[in-house]
Design an enzyme around this catalytic site. Structure first.
Site, PDB file in Angstrom:
ATOM      1  CE1 TYR A 110      -4.319   1.569  -0.232  1.00  0.00           C
ATOM      2  CE2 TYR A 110      -3.548   2.832   1.743  1.00  0.00           C
ATOM      3  CZ  TYR A 110      -4.429   2.633   0.752  1.00  0.00           C
ATOM      4  OH  TYR A 110      -5.484   3.424   0.755  1.00  0.00           O
TER       5      TYR A 110
ATOM      6  CE  LYS B  89      -6.590   6.436   0.774  1.00  0.00           C
ATOM      7  NZ  LYS B  89      -7.760   7.626   0.049  1.00  0.00           N
TER       8      LYS B  89
END
Ligand code: NAD
Length: 256
Positions: free
Chosen positions: A156, A163
Site C-alpha cells: 500500500y 491516507k
C-alpha cells in the site's frame, strides 16, 4: 421526501458503477439530494460517468482534474451559477503511480510522492476551500480513507502515507471550518474491488484476510459505505466533525 430533500451536493470520484463514490451517490440521491458530478477530463471518462448518472438527470456533470486549480475553480463557478449554494461534498479521489507501488516505499521517487500527495491529499484542501465559499448555511464534506494510513500494509506504501496525511488534514480542515458550521469527516473503508484497488499489489489477499479477521466475518459491501456516507453527509451526524469513521466490519479493532 428524503432526509436530503432540498440539499445540493457535489460528488467527485465516480469512475464507474464499482466506485465507492457511486454507492454513496445512489444513497444520497435516494434520500432526495440533488447532485452534481465530476469526472476525469477525457472522452472515455466522460462517457462512462454520463451513462451512469443520466438516469438521475443531473444538471451538472463536469470535467475536473484535481491537479489543476483552474479545473477546480471552474467546477465551483458552475455550481455557484446553477445553484448559488452547496450543502455537501463527497471527495472520493486518490492516485499513486502503479509502478511505484510495486517497489518498496524506500524506493519511492520524489516526483511520484508529490503526485500521489497532490491528487490524494492536497485536493481535499483545495476542494474544501472552494466548497466553503458556497456553504453559506453550513455543510458537510466527507472523504474516503483506508486503515493503511494507520498501520503498514506491504504494497500500500505511499498510499498509506497519503491516507495518514488525509486523515490529519480532515482534523485541521474541521477546525478551520467548524465556526462556519461546516463539518469535515472521513470514512476509513474496508477493502472493496474497484478500479483503484486493482493497482494495489496483494489486494485480494488483503480482502481475504480482512474477511477472516473482522468481527463480522465478511468484507464491506457497497451498502455499508453508502449508509455511512449518508450518515456523515446529512444532519444525522450533526455533532460530528474531524472524525475518521471505520466502516470495515470491525477489522481495525482486532489485534491478531
Ligand atoms: P475508483 O477508481 O472508483 O475511484 C477513484 C477516483 O479517483 C476515480 O473516479 C478517478 O477518476 C479519481 N481520480 C484519480 N485521479 C484524479 C485526478 N487527478 N483528478 C480527479 N479525479 C481523479 O476507486 P475507489 O476504490 O472507489 O476509490 C475512491 C476512494 O476510496 C479513494 O480515495 C481510495 O483510496 C479510497 N479507498 C478505497 C478502498 C478500496 O478498497 N477500494 C478502501 C479504502 C479507501
Amino acid at each position: 421526501m428524503g432526509i436530503l430533500s432540498g440539499k445540493i451536493g457535489l460528488v467527485m470520484g465516480v469512475a464507474n458503477d464499482r466506485s465507492i463514490a457511486w454507492a454513496i451517490s445512489e444513497k444520497l440521491l435516494s434520500e432526495g439530494a440533488e447532485l452534481a458530478f465530476t469526472h476525469l477530463p477525457g472522452p472515455s471518462s466522460q462517457r462512462r460517468v454520463q451513462n451512469l448518472v443520466e438516469q438521475y438527470k443531473p444538471k451538472l456533470v463536469l470535467p475536473c482534474d484535481v491537479q489543476k486549480d483552474e479545473d477546480i475553480a471552474a467546477v465551483f463557478d458552475d455550481i455557484a451559477r446553477s445553484y448559488g449554494r452547496l450543502d455537501l461534498v463527497l471527495h472520493s479521489i486518490a492516485f499513486a503511480p502503479p509502478q511505484e507501488l510495486r517497489n518498496p516505499y524506500l524506493q519511492m521517487s520524489r516526483a511520484g510522492w508529490h503526485l500521489a500527495m497532490d491528487i490524494s491529499v492536497y485536493s481535499l484542501v483545495a476542494v474544501c476551500r472552494a466548497a466553503a465559499a458556497l456553504m453559506t448555511d453550513g455543510g458537510s464534506i466527507a472523504t474516503i480513507s483506508y486503515y493503511g494510513g494507520e498501520k503498514v500494509f506491504p504494497g500500500y506504501n505511499v498510499m498509506g502515507v497519503c491516507k495518514a496525511a488525509l486523515e490529519h488534514s480532515v482534523r485541521y480542515l474541521a477546525w478551520d471550518l467548524g465556526r462556519q458550521r461546516i463539518r469535515v469527516n472521513a470514512i476509513s473503508a474496508g477493502p472493496m474491488r474497484t478500479l483503484s484497488a486493482a493497482g494495489v499489489p496483494g489486494f485480494d489477499q488483503m480482502r481475504e484476510h480482512a474477511a477472516r479477521k473482522s468481527p463480522l466475518g465478511r468484507n464491506v459491501e457497497p451498502a455499508d459505505l453508502a449508509n455511512a456516507g449518508l450518515y456523515l453527509l446529512s444532519d444525522l451526524s450533526s455533532g460530528i466533525t474531524g472524525e475518521v469513521l471505520h466502516v470495515d466490519c470491525g477489522y481495525n479493532i482486532v489485534g491478531l
